[in-house]
Design an enzyme around this catalytic site. Sequence first.
Site, PDB file in Angstrom:
ATOM      1  N   TRP A  72       8.454  -0.326   1.838  1.00 49.27           N
ATOM      2  CA  TRP A  72       8.223  -0.896   3.175  1.00 49.27           C
ATOM      3  C   TRP A  72       7.189  -2.304   2.628  1.00 49.27           C
ATOM      4  CZ3 TRP A  72      11.269  -0.275   7.037  1.00 49.27           C
ATOM      5  CH2 TRP A  72      11.630   0.883   6.966  1.00 49.27           C
ATOM      6  N   LEU A 116       0.822  -1.100  -0.156  1.00 49.43           N
ATOM      7  CA  LEU A 116      -0.098   0.046  -0.136  1.00 49.43           C
ATOM      8  C   LEU A 116       0.903   1.294  -0.056  1.00 49.43           C
ATOM      9  CD1 LEU A 116      -3.015   1.076   0.556  1.00 49.43           C
ATOM     10  CD2 LEU A 116      -2.293   1.084   2.883  1.00 49.43           C
ATOM     11  N   GLY A 157      -5.199  -7.251   9.469  1.00 54.22           N
ATOM     12  CA  GLY A 157      -3.711  -7.186   9.832  1.00 54.22           C
ATOM     13  C   GLY A 157      -3.495  -6.506  11.202  1.00 54.22           C
ATOM     14  N   ARG A 158      -4.161  -5.697  11.471  1.00 54.86           N
ATOM     15  CA  ARG A 158      -3.956  -5.188  12.973  1.00 54.86           C
ATOM     16  C   ARG A 158      -4.085  -6.090  14.127  1.00 54.86           C
ATOM     17  NH1 ARG A 158      -6.380   0.725  10.669  1.00 54.86           N
ATOM     18  NH2 ARG A 158      -4.527   1.153   9.507  1.00 54.86           N
ATOM     19  N   ARG A 196      19.311 -12.634  39.471  1.00 51.32           N
ATOM     20  CA  ARG A 196      20.620 -11.651  39.873  1.00 51.32           C
ATOM     21  C   ARG A 196      20.387 -10.960  41.166  1.00 51.32           C
ATOM     22  NH1 ARG A 196      25.109  -9.700  36.892  1.00 51.32           N
ATOM     23  NH2 ARG A 196      25.011  -7.343  37.706  1.00 51.32           N
ATOM     24  N   GLU A 243       1.677  -1.171   9.765  1.00 47.44           N
ATOM     25  CA  GLU A 243      -0.111  -1.332   9.729  1.00 47.44           C
ATOM     26  C   GLU A 243      -0.717  -0.280  10.458  1.00 47.44           C
ATOM     27  OE1 GLU A 243      -1.280  -5.348   9.343  1.00 47.44           O
ATOM     28  OE2 GLU A 243       0.545  -6.050   8.915  1.00 47.44           O
ATOM     29  N   GLU A 302       3.877   4.051  -0.096  1.00 44.07           N
ATOM     30  CA  GLU A 302       4.944   4.698  -1.135  1.00 44.07           C
ATOM     31  C   GLU A 302       5.850   5.711  -0.543  1.00 44.07           C
ATOM     32  OE1 GLU A 302       2.873   6.148  -4.541  1.00 44.07           O
ATOM     33  OE2 GLU A 302       1.879   4.346  -5.001  1.00 44.07           O
ATOM     34  N   PRO A 303       6.976   5.857  -0.843  1.00 46.36           N
ATOM     35  CA  PRO A 303       7.757   6.884  -0.584  1.00 46.36           C
ATOM     36  C   PRO A 303       7.178   8.090   0.274  1.00 46.36           C
ATOM     37  CG  PRO A 303       8.844   5.781  -2.563  1.00 46.36           C
ATOM     38  CD  PRO A 303       7.435   5.584  -2.275  1.00 46.36           C
ATOM     39  N   ILE A 329      15.675  -3.648  33.855  1.00 41.13           N
ATOM     40  CA  ILE A 329      15.800  -4.770  34.768  1.00 41.13           C
ATOM     41  C   ILE A 329      17.123  -5.368  34.505  1.00 41.13           C
ATOM     42  CG2 ILE A 329      14.781  -6.888  35.769  1.00 41.13           C
ATOM     43  CD1 ILE A 329      12.074  -5.438  35.358  1.00 41.13           C
TER      44      ILE A 329
HETATM   45  N1  CAA Z   1     -13.011  -0.765   6.671  1.00 34.83           N
HETATM   46  C1  CAA Z   1     -14.114  -0.677   5.446  1.00 34.83           C
HETATM   47  N2  CAA Z   1     -14.025   0.730   4.854  1.00 34.83           N
HETATM   48  C2  CAA Z   1     -13.224   1.857   5.524  1.00 34.83           C
HETATM   49  C3  CAA Z   1     -12.341   1.475   6.576  1.00 34.83           C
HETATM   50  C4  CAA Z   1     -12.316   0.265   7.325  1.00 34.83           C
HETATM   51  N3  CAA Z   1     -11.414   0.015   8.238  1.00 34.83           N
HETATM   52  N4  CAA Z   1     -11.705   2.555   6.817  1.00 34.83           N
HETATM   53  C5  CAA Z   1     -12.007   3.714   6.016  1.00 34.83           C
HETATM   54  N5  CAA Z   1     -12.937   3.125   5.146  1.00 34.83           N
HETATM   55  C6  CAA Z   1     -13.645   3.839   4.028  1.00 34.83           C
HETATM   56  C7  CAA Z   1     -14.512   4.720   4.506  1.00 34.83           C
HETATM   57  O1  CAA Z   1     -15.786   4.356   4.906  1.00 34.83           O
HETATM   58  C8  CAA Z   1     -14.560   5.782   3.164  1.00 34.83           C
HETATM   59  O2  CAA Z   1     -15.539   5.258   2.485  1.00 34.83           O
HETATM   60  P1  CAA Z   1     -16.864   6.180   1.819  1.00 34.83           P
HETATM   61  O3  CAA Z   1     -16.151   7.371   1.274  1.00 34.83           O
HETATM   62  O4  CAA Z   1     -17.581   5.289   0.977  1.00 34.83           O
HETATM   63  O5  CAA Z   1     -17.744   6.437   3.268  1.00 34.83           O
HETATM   64  C9  CAA Z   1     -13.305   5.448   2.646  1.00 34.83           C
HETATM   65  O6  CAA Z   1     -12.704   4.239   3.061  1.00 34.83           O
HETATM   66  C10 CAA Z   1     -12.194   6.552   2.738  1.00 34.83           C
HETATM   67  O7  CAA Z   1     -12.046   6.516   4.272  1.00 34.83           O
HETATM   68  P2  CAA Z   1     -11.643   7.755   5.058  1.00 34.83           P
HETATM   69  O8  CAA Z   1     -12.103   9.207   4.412  1.00 34.83           O
HETATM   70  O9  CAA Z   1     -11.689   7.435   6.659  1.00 34.83           O
HETATM   71  O10 CAA Z   1     -10.049   7.920   4.577  1.00 34.83           O
HETATM   72  P3  CAA Z   1      -8.965   8.593   5.144  1.00 34.83           P
HETATM   73  O11 CAA Z   1      -8.111   9.362   3.696  1.00 34.83           O
HETATM   74  O12 CAA Z   1      -9.211   9.842   5.967  1.00 34.83           O
HETATM   75  O13 CAA Z   1      -7.925   7.690   5.602  1.00 34.83           O
HETATM   76  C11 CAA Z   1      -6.928   6.553   7.495  1.00 34.83           C
HETATM   77  C12 CAA Z   1      -8.170   6.852   6.693  1.00 34.83           C
HETATM   78  C13 CAA Z   1      -7.625   5.720   8.378  1.00 34.83           C
HETATM   79  C14 CAA Z   1      -6.004   7.424   8.027  1.00 34.83           C
HETATM   80  C15 CAA Z   1      -6.136   5.549   6.534  1.00 34.83           C
HETATM   81  O14 CAA Z   1      -5.599   6.130   5.364  1.00 34.83           O
HETATM   82  C16 CAA Z   1      -5.236   4.671   7.301  1.00 34.83           C
HETATM   83  O15 CAA Z   1      -5.505   3.572   7.882  1.00 34.83           O
HETATM   84  N6  CAA Z   1      -4.060   4.855   7.147  1.00 34.83           N
HETATM   85  C17 CAA Z   1      -2.800   4.096   7.369  1.00 34.83           C
HETATM   86  C18 CAA Z   1      -2.286   3.279   6.491  1.00 34.83           C
HETATM   87  C19 CAA Z   1      -1.379   1.923   7.082  1.00 34.83           C
HETATM   88  O16 CAA Z   1      -1.908   1.485   8.072  1.00 34.83           O
HETATM   89  N7  CAA Z   1      -0.344   1.585   6.471  1.00 34.83           N
HETATM   90  C20 CAA Z   1       0.226   0.673   6.495  1.00 34.83           C
HETATM   91  C21 CAA Z   1       0.686  -0.215   5.472  1.00 34.83           C
HETATM   92  S1  CAA Z   1       0.897  -1.957   5.635  1.00 34.83           S
HETATM   93  C22 CAA Z   1       2.493  -2.081   6.223  1.00 34.83           C
HETATM   94  O17 CAA Z   1       2.548  -1.521   7.019  1.00 34.83           O
HETATM   95  C23 CAA Z   1       3.489  -2.809   5.497  1.00 34.83           C
HETATM   96  C24 CAA Z   1       3.485  -4.208   5.611  1.00 34.83           C
HETATM   97  O18 CAA Z   1       4.000  -4.852   4.695  1.00 34.83           O
HETATM   98  C25 CAA Z   1       2.906  -5.198   6.921  1.00 34.83           C
END
Ligand code: CAA
Length: 389
Positions: free
Chosen positions: A160, A129, A246-247, A272, A371, A131-132, A345
């Site tokens: 990442w 998901l 994932g969380r 210890r 995540e 990007e830089p 500790i």
């Molecule tokens: N389930 C279903 N739909 C969801 C949702 C969820 N949990 N969260 C949001 N949506 C939907 C919303 O309902 C919305 O849809 P509608 O417009 O139809 O209502 C749409 O998605 C957009 O949602 P937001 O307006 O809330 O979006 P936002 O731009 O404000 O972003 C955010 C929300 C929570 C900040 C999100 O961008 C986020 O989770 N950011 C963090 C990203 C992340 O966790 N990245 C890690 C990537 S994986 C990794 O770490 C690497 C790896 O390999 C392990």
Amino acid sequence: MSDTALFPLSDEHKMILDAARDFSQAEIAPIAAEFDESGEFPSKTIRKMGEMGFMGIEVPEEYGGAGMDTLAYVLALEEISKADASHGTIMSVNNSLFCHGILKFGTEAQKKIYVSGVASGKKIGAYSLTEPMSGSDAATMRSRAVRDGDHYILNGRKSWVTGGPVADYVVVYVVTDPDKGAKGITAFIVDADQPGYVRGKKEPKLGIRASATSEIVFEDYRCPIENRLGEEGEGFKIAMTVLDVGRIGIASQALGIAEASYDAAIDYARERDAFGKKIGQFQGVSFKLADMKTRIEAARLLVYNAAMAKERSKTTNERFTLAASSAKLFASETAMFCAHASVQIHGGMGYSKEYPVERYFRDAKITEIYEGTSEIQRLVISRLELGLR
Ligand code: CAA
């Protein structure tokens, strides 16, 4: 010592917990420091985890998985992560970010082709998901897919990616309509063996060093239309739905790291001597142990609660975002708290690579970042509570 006394488990769940504990203490714990040091991907143990059913615990048997429930998944992941968080990360991504997404949103053909190999541990799956220039604000990604007949042409740079250097298949999220923001993002399943998939820079990381992480670059990668996951524009929702799962995985991983840190601190406090007593007899140490234990048991309840919320959603289809984000937030901060206290500790020994706690300390940090950072979890939780989502 850590236990699950506050939470009654069924015989089946006890069995998977014991199997994961026996396997990880016998096969993973002894090699964890070596793979942390070299940063090499632990292919051999991951293959064995596949044979044990750990790489696709909730995946139905017809698609190569173990066909168990979400509680079984978190119990096993907690034990694996207790032995080594790198193995935990690889297991979590395969199970949650890759298999779950395709099982929930994929076609029958996609499930047959892509889930089976990954769920049995013969293949490695990844999720891409970030990007830089687009991390927490995921909807601002720039990588593109442009339709060309019965293919999409993918271009861009993702970063990442857990498993990036070794993954066989990746679920990647890219922009198909730049005017539509989050609604212009689409998910694709890409095959890392095809031309145009370039394994980019490997990240030199602080912790979870054996879980290969890298950039991936798409250079005119031709993705057949049948590899689109869901419809055009559904990608962001798919990415978020999958991250809820994932969380829960990362929360279990964090719980495992917290427990490993705590167990090491208890052992050290018993052994210890200082100022004529065992250090555990000083309140400065024993109160830390009490705080660690209390937070671990609270984190455990949140993690298992999230697992059961996800399990219920299989029939109700209800979202479990609040349960997942709360578990991830609290468990990851508990991992950091416990690893920090355990190093303290251990004193000088906690700073030495001769003891595993310095690794737990480095590994714990990522659980507050990937995540979704702790700040993003707070954003998600507070938006839900305020009725803003
Ligand atoms: N389930 C279903 N739909 C969801 C949702 C969820 N949990 N969260 C949001 N949506 C939907 C919303 O309902 C919305 O849809 P509608 O417009 O139809 O209502 C749409 O998605 C957009 O949602 P937001 O307006 O809330 O979006 P936002 O731009 O404000 O972003 C955010 C929300 C929570 C900040 C999100 O961008 C986020 O989770 N950011 C963090 C990203 C992340 O966790 N990245 C890690 C990537 S994986 C990794 O770490 C690497 C790896 O390999 C392990």
